[in-house]
Write an enzyme that holds these catalytic residues in place. Structure first.
Site, PDB file in Angstrom:
ATOM      1  N   GLY A  46       0.832  -1.192   0.000  1.00 47.38           N
ATOM      2  CA  GLY A  46       0.000   0.000   0.000  1.00 47.38           C
ATOM      3  C   GLY A  46       0.865   1.239   0.000  1.00 47.38           C
ATOM      4  N   GLN A  51       2.998  10.014   1.314  1.00 46.66           N
ATOM      5  CA  GLN A  51       4.301   9.333   1.344  1.00 46.66           C
ATOM      6  C   GLN A  51       5.176   9.698   0.148  1.00 46.66           C
ATOM      7  OE1 GLN A  51       2.391   5.251   2.132  1.00 46.66           O
ATOM      8  NE2 GLN A  51       4.391   5.112   3.100  1.00 46.66           N
ATOM      9  N   CYS A  93       6.178  -0.082   7.087  1.00 44.88           N
ATOM     10  CA  CYS A  93       5.739   1.047   6.271  1.00 44.88           C
ATOM     11  C   CYS A  93       6.931   1.525   5.449  1.00 44.88           C
ATOM     12  CB  CYS A  93       5.245   2.164   7.187  1.00 44.88           C
ATOM     13  SG  CYS A  93       4.716   3.642   6.309  1.00 44.88           S
ATOM     14  N   LEU A  94       6.693   1.825   4.177  1.00 43.82           N
ATOM     15  CA  LEU A  94       7.788   2.291   3.321  1.00 43.82           C
ATOM     16  C   LEU A  94       8.363   3.610   3.826  1.00 43.82           C
ATOM     17  CD1 LEU A  94       6.252   1.360  -0.158  1.00 43.82           C
ATOM     18  CD2 LEU A  94       8.027   0.133   1.110  1.00 43.82           C
ATOM     19  N   HIS A 135      -4.258   1.132   7.533  1.00 46.74           N
ATOM     20  CA  HIS A 135      -2.909   1.710   7.595  1.00 46.74           C
ATOM     21  C   HIS A 135      -2.781   2.878   6.602  1.00 46.74           C
ATOM     22  CE1 HIS A 135       1.681   1.108   7.736  1.00 46.74           C
ATOM     23  NE2 HIS A 135       1.488   1.956   6.753  1.00 46.74           N
ATOM     24  N   GLU A 136      -3.283   2.677   5.373  1.00 51.48           N
ATOM     25  CA  GLU A 136      -3.149   3.728   4.346  1.00 51.48           C
ATOM     26  C   GLU A 136      -4.031   4.937   4.661  1.00 51.48           C
ATOM     27  OE1 GLU A 136      -0.640   3.474   2.567  1.00 51.48           O
ATOM     28  OE2 GLU A 136      -0.345   1.365   3.014  1.00 51.48           O
ATOM     29  N   HIS A 139      -2.482   7.313   7.002  1.00 52.34           N
ATOM     30  CA  HIS A 139      -1.522   8.252   6.394  1.00 52.34           C
ATOM     31  C   HIS A 139      -2.207   9.568   5.999  1.00 52.34           C
ATOM     32  CE1 HIS A 139       2.298   6.143   6.090  1.00 52.34           C
ATOM     33  NE2 HIS A 139       1.726   5.073   5.592  1.00 52.34           N
TER      34      HIS A 139
HETATM   35 NI    NI Z   1       2.664   3.232   5.568  1.00 51.48          NI
END
Ligand code: NI
Length: 167
Positions: A46, A51, A93-94, A135-136, A139
């Site tokens: 995701g 991000q 998470c990236l 999670h997304e 953000h």
């Molecule tokens: Ni993330």
């Protein structure tokens, strides 16, 4: 299509509330394409627009597992309209490289969103896909998974990050 740079914690854009999108144009379509490509390349399941430095309410995800075919999702202005149950997995998470932790989430959610074709949709998701989308969407509210772990774990994370000993 192009691979985008991913902002990492503590980049200020990750703390911002993302703006709602009120017009879906080629810029948004291009961004969604690039985000998917960036996510697959990472690899990740995701990615949210903040991000990649864009504080707007757009997320992409593909919660397919090895046993299921790829299922890319692009959601605009996603909102959780109901949530129930409890579930948790170890999340990463990236934007938070080299760290992962178990995060309490809902097991089932109903999400309202707009598609790239400007259709309003409602999705009922459970288990892994439900966790990925929670999670997304976090953000878009300036929230990272490390904001949902215990104070103790968070302190250890911050200490290791400072010392450069996370990996
Ligand atoms: Ni993330």
């Amino acid at each position: 299509m192009s691979i985008l740079d991913i902002d990492v914690y503590p980049a200020p854009v990750l703390k911002q509330l993302a703006a709602r999108i009120d017009r879906i144009d080629d810029t948004i379509r291009q961004l969604a394409d690039d985000m998917l490509e960036t996510m697959y390349k990472a690899p990740g399941v995701g990615l949210a627009a903040p991000q990649v430095g864009q504080s707007i309410a757009l997320i992409v995800a593909d919660p397919a597992t090895n046993e299921t075919p790829p299922a890319p999702m692009i959601l605009i202005n996603p909102e959780i309209i109901s949530a129930s149950g409890e579930a948790s997995i170890v999340e990463g998470c990236l934007s938070v490289p080299d760290y992962s932790a178990e995060v309490p989430r809902h097991q089932k959610i109903v999400v309202k969103a707009i598609t790239l074709d400007e259709e309003e949709i409602e999705l009922t998701l459970e288990d892994f896909p439900a966790i990925v989308i929670q999670h997304e969407i976090d953000h878009l509210h300036g929230k990272l998974f490390i904001d949902r772990i215990s104070r103790l774990k968070r302190n250890i994370f911050e200490r290791k990050l400072k010392k450069g000993t996370l990996a």
